[in-house]
Scaffold this motif. Structure first.
Motif, mmCIF file in Angstrom:
data_model
loop_
_atom_site.group_PDB
_atom_site.id
_atom_site.type_symbol
_atom_site.label_atom_id
_atom_site.label_comp_id
_atom_site.label_asym_id
_atom_site.label_seq_id
_atom_site.Cartn_x
_atom_site.Cartn_y
_atom_site.Cartn_z
ATOM 1 N N UNK A 1 10.019 5.875 4.829
ATOM 2 C CA UNK A 1 8.691 5.251 4.889
ATOM 3 C C UNK A 1 8.468 4.363 3.672
ATOM 4 N N UNK A 2 8.897 4.812 2.500
ATOM 5 C CA UNK A 2 8.750 4.009 1.286
ATOM 6 C C UNK A 2 9.587 2.735 1.378
ATOM 7 N N UNK A 3 10.814 2.853 1.862
ATOM 8 C CA UNK A 3 11.663 1.668 2.005
ATOM 9 C C UNK A 3 11.038 0.673 2.973
ATOM 10 N N UNK A 4 10.466 1.156 4.067
ATOM 11 C CA UNK A 4 9.819 0.261 5.037
ATOM 12 C C UNK A 4 8.623 -0.452 4.413
ATOM 13 N N UNK A 5 7.810 0.299 3.632
ATOM 14 C CA UNK A 5 6.630 -0.301 3.004
ATOM 15 C C UNK A 5 7.009 -1.363 1.987
ATOM 16 N N UNK B 1 3.366 7.341 -11.906
ATOM 17 C CA UNK B 1 3.312 8.803 -11.979
ATOM 18 C C UNK B 1 2.767 9.263 -13.324
ATOM 19 N N UNK B 2 3.208 8.624 -14.420
ATOM 20 C CA UNK B 2 2.707 8.991 -15.749
ATOM 21 C C UNK B 2 1.226 8.724 -15.902
ATOM 22 N N UNK B 3 0.768 7.583 -15.353
ATOM 23 C CA UNK B 3 -0.663 7.259 -15.430
ATOM 24 C C UNK B 3 -1.501 8.281 -14.677
ATOM 25 N N UNK B 4 -1.025 8.683 -13.499
ATOM 26 C CA UNK B 4 -1.773 9.676 -12.721
ATOM 27 C C UNK B 4 -1.786 11.027 -13.422
ATOM 28 N N UNK B 5 -0.672 11.406 -14.047
ATOM 29 C CA UNK B 5 -0.654 12.668 -14.802
ATOM 30 C C UNK B 5 -1.619 12.585 -15.983
ATOM 31 N N UNK B 6 -1.635 11.428 -16.643
ATOM 32 C CA UNK B 6 -2.566 11.258 -17.762
ATOM 33 C C UNK B 6 -4.010 11.341 -17.314
ATOM 34 N N UNK C 1 5.101 9.324 -1.617
ATOM 35 C CA UNK C 1 6.386 8.637 -1.518
ATOM 36 C C UNK C 1 7.012 8.476 -2.895
ATOM 37 N N UNK C 2 6.184 8.065 -3.861
ATOM 38 C CA UNK C 2 6.700 7.838 -5.211
ATOM 39 C C UNK C 2 7.174 9.143 -5.843
ATOM 40 N N UNK C 3 6.457 10.212 -5.577
ATOM 41 C CA UNK C 3 6.879 11.503 -6.127
ATOM 42 C C UNK C 3 8.228 11.914 -5.558
ATOM 43 N N UNK C 4 8.382 11.750 -4.246
ATOM 44 C CA UNK C 4 9.647 12.109 -3.609
ATOM 45 C C UNK C 4 10.760 11.205 -4.127
ATOM 46 N N UNK D 1 0.860 -1.181 0.000
ATOM 47 C CA UNK D 1 0.000 0.000 0.000
ATOM 48 C C UNK D 1 0.897 1.233 0.000
ATOM 49 N N UNK D 2 1.163 1.752 -1.193
ATOM 50 C CA UNK D 2 2.128 2.839 -1.333
ATOM 51 C C UNK D 2 1.443 4.193 -1.468
ATOM 52 N N UNK D 3 2.034 5.207 -0.853
ATOM 53 C CA UNK D 3 1.558 6.578 -1.021
ATOM 54 C C UNK D 3 2.146 7.157 -2.306
#
Length: 311
Positions: free
Chosen positions: A50-54, A85-90, A17-20, A12-14
C-alpha cells in the motif's frame, strides 16, 4: 522545471505504513518485522504494498531469497520516514508531559500583596514538584492582569475583590477570604488596644496609601464608614509604607497576605469585621478555556499556601 506553484501535492501517507516500513528496513525481513509488530507476515507485506502504491508504485525493497534490501527509492524514503516518526514521538512525549505537568509552560500574574508570601510559597512548592515546567510571572493590579488573561498572554492570575475588578466573566478558584489590619507605630495610643478596632477611631489620623484617592483601594472601607480619610503620604511599596508608619507619619491598612512581613516596630490591629468585611482572593482563569495540568497543579499549590496565611 517545477516552480513553487507547480510542486506536486505530497502523498497522503498512513503513519502505520511508515512504522511498518521502518521496522522492515531495520530488520531486513518481513518475518522479523511482523514478529516485532505482533502481526502476520502477510499483513506486513500488504502494508508495504500500500505504501509503494501511494508513492507511485516504485518498489521500496528488493525481495531476496533470505530477507529484503532497501532499493534506491527505499533509501530515499528512509530519512524522511525516520524524521516523521521522530516528530510524532516527540509530540507524544510533550503531550504526555503536559498531561503530567512534567513539561510545558505556566504564565501567571499576581497583584503585589500576593507576592509577599502567598505566591512565593506556592511557587516554591510548584517548582519542587514540577521542575521542568517553564514559569513566567508578572505583577500588576487585578484589572490589568485580567485584561492580559483575556488576551491569552497569561494562563492564570491571582486577583482580589479590591478595586472592584469585573470578575463575572472568569472562572474563579477561591483561595482565601482575607482580613484587614490597621498598622500603627509602636507608641500609638491604640497600639495596646484589646480586640478589633473601629475605623471611626482613626477618622482624624493621617493615612499612608498607594493612591491619593481612597476609592478603589483598601481605604474604601473608611469611606463606607462615613469619613474621608486624609491621605498624607502616597506610597506604593508595602515595605516603604511600614517605614512611614514606624516613623509616626501616619497609619495604613495592611491585608493579611502582607501581615507576616511587618517589621517589629509596627503594631497590627485587626479591623472590626463590620467596618471591613474580608476581601476574597481568587486564582482566575478564562471561563471555557481548558486548563493545562500545570495550571491545575499551580492552583493546588496556591490553595495549600493560602491555608498558611494568618487569619
Amino acid at each position: 522545471m517545477l516552480t513553487s506553484h507547480d510542486e506536486p501535492d505530497p502523498p497522503d501517507l498512513s503513519t502505520v505504513w511508515l512504522r511498518v516500513f521502518l521496522e522492515v528496513a531495520r530488520h531486513g525481513s518481513f518475518t522479523v518485522a511482523a514478529r516485532t509488530l505482533g502481526w502476520t507476515q502477510s499483513a506486513v507485506s500488504r502494508q508495504i504494498s500500500s505504501l509503494e502504491s501511494a508513492l507511485g508504485g516504485a518498489p521500496l525493497f528488493d525481495r531476496l531469497p533470505r530477507g529484503v534490501r532497501l532499493t534506491e527509492a527505499g533509501r530515499t524514503l528512509l530519512p524522511y520516514a525516520e524524521a516523521v516518526s521522530g516528530s510524532l514521538r516527540g509530540a507524544a512525549r510533550e503531550l504526555a508531559e503536559l498531561r503530567a505537568a512534567a513539561g510545558g509552560r505556566l504564565r501567571f500574574g499576581a497583584f503585589p500583596t500576593a507576592d509577599a508570601a502567598l505566591v512565593p510559597q506556592a511557587l516554591a512548592a510548584f517548582h519542587a514538584r514540577h521542575p521542568r515546567v517553564r514559569v513566567s510571572r508578572e505583577e500588576g493590579l487585578s484589572a490589568a492582569l485580567l485584561g492580559r488573561l483575556t488576551a491569552g498572554r497569561l494562563d492564570l492570575v491571582v486577583v482580589s475583590t479590591t478595586g472592584r475588578a469585573p470578575l463575572d466573566a472568569y472562572a474563579l478558584h477561591h483561595l482565601l477570604d482575607e482580613t484587614l489590619y490597621v498598622a500603627v507605630p509602636a507608641g500609638h495610643p491604640l497600639a495596646s488596644a484589646d480586640g478589633p478596632v473601629r475605623l471611626a477611631r482613626l477618622a482624624d489620623a493621617d493615612w499612608i496609601a498607594g493612591s491619593a484617592r481612597p476609592e478603589g483601594t483598601l481605604l474604601d472601607a473608611a469611606v463606607r464608614q462615613g469619613f474621608q480619610p486624609h491621605v498624607a503620604h502616597v506610597v506604593a511599596e508595602w515595605t516603604a509604607k511600614q517605614g512611614y508608619v514606624a516613623a509616626g507619619l501616619g497609619v495604613t491598612l495592611v491585608p493579611a497576605l502582607a501581615a507576616a512581613s511587618v517589621r517589629p516596630d509596627v503594631v497590627l490591629l485587626p479591623v472590626h469585621a463590620e467596618d471591613a468585611p474580608p476581601r476574597a482572593v481568587y486564582a482566575a482563569t478564562v471561563r471555557g478555556r481548558s486548563l493545562t495540568a500545570a495550571v491545575r497543579a499551580f492552583v493546588t499549590a496556591l490553595r495549600q499556601a493560602a491555608e498558611r496565611v494568618p487569619r
